[in-house]
Design an enzyme around this catalytic site. Structure first.
Site, PDB file in Angstrom:
ATOM      1  N   ASP A  93       0.852  -1.171   0.000  1.00  0.00           N
ATOM      2  CA  ASP A  93       0.000   0.000   0.000  1.00  0.00           C
ATOM      3  C   ASP A  93       0.897   1.233   0.000  1.00  0.00           C
ATOM      4  OD1 ASP A  93      -3.006   0.924   1.899  1.00  0.00           O
ATOM      5  OD2 ASP A  93      -2.130   1.661   0.030  1.00  0.00           O
ATOM      6  N   SER A  94       0.349   2.363  -0.422  1.00  0.00           N
ATOM      7  CA  SER A  94       1.201   3.531  -0.742  1.00  0.00           C
ATOM      8  C   SER A  94       1.513   4.412   0.460  1.00  0.00           C
ATOM      9  CB  SER A  94       0.485   4.405  -1.772  1.00  0.00           C
ATOM     10  OG  SER A  94      -0.818   4.716  -1.265  1.00  0.00           O
ATOM     11  N   GLY A  95       0.738   4.253   1.543  1.00  0.00           N
ATOM     12  CA  GLY A  95       1.070   5.020   2.728  1.00  0.00           C
ATOM     13  C   GLY A  95       0.104   6.136   3.069  1.00  0.00           C
ATOM     14  N   ASP A 147      -2.926   8.269  -2.438  1.00  0.00           N
ATOM     15  CA  ASP A 147      -4.276   8.815  -2.519  1.00  0.00           C
ATOM     16  C   ASP A 147      -4.640   9.439  -1.180  1.00  0.00           C
ATOM     17  OD1 ASP A 147      -4.213   6.338  -1.233  1.00  0.00           O
ATOM     18  OD2 ASP A 147      -6.308   5.915  -1.660  1.00  0.00           O
ATOM     19  N   GLN A 191     -11.715   6.607  -5.413  1.00  0.00           N
ATOM     20  CA  GLN A 191     -12.213   7.238  -4.216  1.00  0.00           C
ATOM     21  C   GLN A 191     -13.635   7.759  -4.487  1.00  0.00           C
ATOM     22  OE1 GLN A 191     -11.076   7.071  -1.238  1.00  0.00           O
ATOM     23  NE2 GLN A 191      -8.981   6.343  -1.602  1.00  0.00           N
ATOM     24  N   GLY A 218     -11.304   3.952   0.174  1.00  0.00           N
ATOM     25  CA  GLY A 218     -12.247   4.803   0.884  1.00  0.00           C
ATOM     26  C   GLY A 218     -13.373   4.043   1.540  1.00  0.00           C
ATOM     27  N   ASP A 268      -7.673  -7.559   1.122  1.00  0.00           N
ATOM     28  CA  ASP A 268      -6.712  -7.649   2.225  1.00  0.00           C
ATOM     29  C   ASP A 268      -7.414  -7.209   3.504  1.00  0.00           C
ATOM     30  OD1 ASP A 268      -6.347  -4.526   1.646  1.00  0.00           O
ATOM     31  OD2 ASP A 268      -5.454  -4.991   3.617  1.00  0.00           O
TER      32      ASP A 268
HETATM   33  C1  LIG Z   1     -11.851  -3.864   8.894  1.00  0.00           C
HETATM   34  C2  LIG Z   1     -10.801  -3.658   9.982  1.00  0.00           C
HETATM   35  C3  LIG Z   1     -10.679  -4.812  10.977  1.00  0.00           C
HETATM   36  O1  LIG Z   1      -9.541  -3.474   9.378  1.00  0.00           O
HETATM   37  C4  LIG Z   1      -8.861  -2.551  10.159  1.00  0.00           C
HETATM   38  C5  LIG Z   1      -9.907  -1.697  10.866  1.00  0.00           C
HETATM   39  C6  LIG Z   1     -10.097  -0.350  10.258  1.00  0.00           C
HETATM   40  O2  LIG Z   1     -10.042  -0.463   8.839  1.00  0.00           O
HETATM   41  C7  LIG Z   1      -8.796  -0.893   8.301  1.00  0.00           C
HETATM   42  C8  LIG Z   1      -9.136  -1.628   7.008  1.00  0.00           C
HETATM   43  N1  LIG Z   1      -9.832  -0.720   6.102  1.00  0.00           N
HETATM   44  C9  LIG Z   1      -9.183  -0.098   5.098  1.00  0.00           C
HETATM   45  N2  LIG Z   1      -9.778   0.779   4.264  1.00  0.00           N
HETATM   46  C10 LIG Z   1      -8.816   1.247   3.443  1.00  0.00           C
HETATM   47  C11 LIG Z   1      -8.859   2.234   2.454  1.00  0.00           C
HETATM   48  C12 LIG Z   1      -7.673   2.579   1.781  1.00  0.00           C
HETATM   49  C13 LIG Z   1      -7.642   3.628   0.795  1.00  0.00           C
HETATM   50  O3  LIG Z   1      -8.660   4.281   0.473  1.00  0.00           O
HETATM   51  N3  LIG Z   1      -6.447   3.933   0.224  1.00  0.00           N
HETATM   52  C14 LIG Z   1      -5.308   3.258   0.534  1.00  0.00           C
HETATM   53  N4  LIG Z   1      -4.155   3.603  -0.090  1.00  0.00           N
HETATM   54  N5  LIG Z   1      -5.293   2.243   1.435  1.00  0.00           N
HETATM   55  C15 LIG Z   1      -6.465   1.913   2.091  1.00  0.00           C
HETATM   56  C16 LIG Z   1      -6.434   0.902   3.083  1.00  0.00           C
HETATM   57  C17 LIG Z   1      -7.607   0.588   3.770  1.00  0.00           C
HETATM   58  N6  LIG Z   1      -7.867  -0.267   4.813  1.00  0.00           N
HETATM   59  O4  LIG Z   1      -7.892   0.167   8.041  1.00  0.00           O
HETATM   60  C18 LIG Z   1      -6.915   0.195   9.082  1.00  0.00           C
HETATM   61  C19 LIG Z   1      -7.067   1.500   9.815  1.00  0.00           C
HETATM   62  C20 LIG Z   1      -5.544  -0.102   8.516  1.00  0.00           C
HETATM   63  O5  LIG Z   1      -7.215  -0.876   9.958  1.00  0.00           O
HETATM   64  C21 LIG Z   1      -8.001  -1.750   9.233  1.00  0.00           C
HETATM   65  O6  LIG Z   1     -11.117  -2.441  10.713  1.00  0.00           O
END
Ligand SMILES: CC1(C)O[C@@H]2[C@@H](CO[C@@]3(CNc4nc5cc6c(=O)[nH]c(N)nc6cc5[nH]4)OC(C)(C)O[C@@H]23)O1
Length: 374
Positions: A93-95, A147, A191, A218, A268
């Protein structure tokens, strides 16, 4: 110049698809679930267990790895695969998203996102160009554009601003990615929050630019499942049918089943390992919380029909004891049990789509989860 396509569609059943994505480090069978190895390790598991469970590809994070041990250091040590000894396909992922959820004092501008490291407070600037440079140094097979992901619920104006910025960053990432070695891929990220017309505009803008694959971002940021599924239905049909689609951060087994039914190929999520560490097992009859006293005398395994040894052999009583005692082995066993369950779900979906029985598989799987643990 058209973007090479490394994805081969092998079968469809309704909107569900099965295929193969060829990367420099191997082939990824889709639908695919990518276990999350954020900082170059799968919490609680050896890589051989991840591989034996059936995972073809794992995910790493630019944000964590660039802060520690550093992208230049990993490059000097032969790249992420050699450094970690995973040696298979990796997506990074890009960070941008991790900065928003982890860093302190972050500021987004047209140029970049500036923040302070959550590790040592160092001032960091992550531009689209640097995000690509880091992923090329890491040597990941699939890189993600930088993004800006807006947490939901959010004002339409803010969602639109972030979506337009992400499109401009997508173009800058694509240009920076021209340096990539053959076979490596860059995915754009759709997005647009929970606003259908912004999702359409984002998807169309990315398709006009052209990427090896397309992620839907998003989402999985706390919105209801029906909103997540609705946004997939808005975006997926606009994305090229012959290229992979990746739903970021998702999700529970049910989220994944329903997203596959709507045309998503890659996933993922930290859930299998995170829930494993918290004593919760995913099974064909829904989640089982091994902390519950009802398991204390239960000699049965979690699932005697499972092809995963720990799921078939460890008694619930033993798992309950390990979890209650805080034994590390409890977290390790439940993490591998959960990763194996997710990979079995992906394998079974690939088979069902290939033989045209996905509808039946979906109904039977949902009925099993609804039955609950007996
Ligand atoms: C579901 C579950 C258990 O996964 C946990 C916690 C909160 O949600 C997660 C998982 N959801 C998630 N949405 C995303 C959206 C993007 C995005 O729009 N752009 C980029 N570059 N990367 C993304 C990575 C993402 N991960 O995100 C973090 C905060 C990493 O913890 C994860 O609830």
């Amino acid at each position: 110049m058209s973007v090479p396509n490394h994805f081969e569609l092998l079968g469809r059943d309704g909107a569900a698809r099965t295929g193969r994505l060829t990367t420099p480090h191997g082939v990824v069978r889709t639908p695919a679930f990518m276990p999350v190895g954020t900082a170059g390790a799968m919490k609680g598991l050896h890589w051989r267990e991840v591989r034996d469970a059936g995972a073809d590809i794992v995910l790493g994070n630019t944000y964590h790895l660039m802060l520690r041990p550093g992208a230049e250091r990993i490059a000097a040590l032969g790249g992420l695969q050699r450094f970690t000894t995973w040696n298979g396909p990796m997506l990074t992922d890009s960070g941008g998203f991790q900065v928003m959820s982890l860093a302190q004092l972050r500021k987004v501008s047209e140029k970049a996102v500036n923040f302070r490291s959550h590790i040592d407070g160092a001032a960091i600037e992550l531009s689209p160009e640097r995000a690509i440079e880091v992923q090329l140094l890491l040597g990941s097979d699939i890189a993600m554009q930088l993004d800006e992901c807006v947490r939901l619920p959010a004002e339409r104006a803010d969602i639109e601003r972030a979506m337009q910025l992400s499109l401009r960053w997508a173009e800058r990432c694509k240009r920076a990615f021209e340096q990539a070695p053959d076979g490596h891929m860059l995915f754009g990220i759709v997005q647009g929050g929970d606003v259908p017309e912004l999702r359409h505009a984002s998807a169309r803008g990315l398709v006009d630019l052209g990427f090896h694959g397309y992620a839907i971002g998003g989402l999985a940021v706390g919105e209801p499942q029906e909103v997540m599924l609705a946004m997939i239905e808005e975006a997926a049909p606009i994305l090229p049918a012959d290229r992979p689609r990746y739903l970021m951060g998702v999700g529970t087994p049910e989220d994944i089943l329903e997203a596959v039914a709507r045309g998503i190929d890659m996933f993922d999520c930290v859930m299998p390992t995170r829930n494993g560490r918290h004593g919760v097992a995913f099974t064909p009859f829904g989640p089982v919380n091994l902390r519950n006293a009802r398991h204390a005398d239960d000699p049965r395994p979690l699932d005697e029909d499972s092809d995963w040894p720990s799921t078939r052999n460890c008694s619930r009583a033993y798992l309950h004891h390990l979890v209650k005692s805080g034994e590390t082995l409890g977290a390790m066993l439940l993490s591998e049990i959960n990763i194996a369950y997710y990979q079995r779900l992906m394998r079974d979906m690939r088979g069902a789509i290939a033989d045209g029985s996905f509808g039946t598989f979906r109904a039977q799987t949902r009925a099993g989860w609804a039955q609950g643990d007996i």
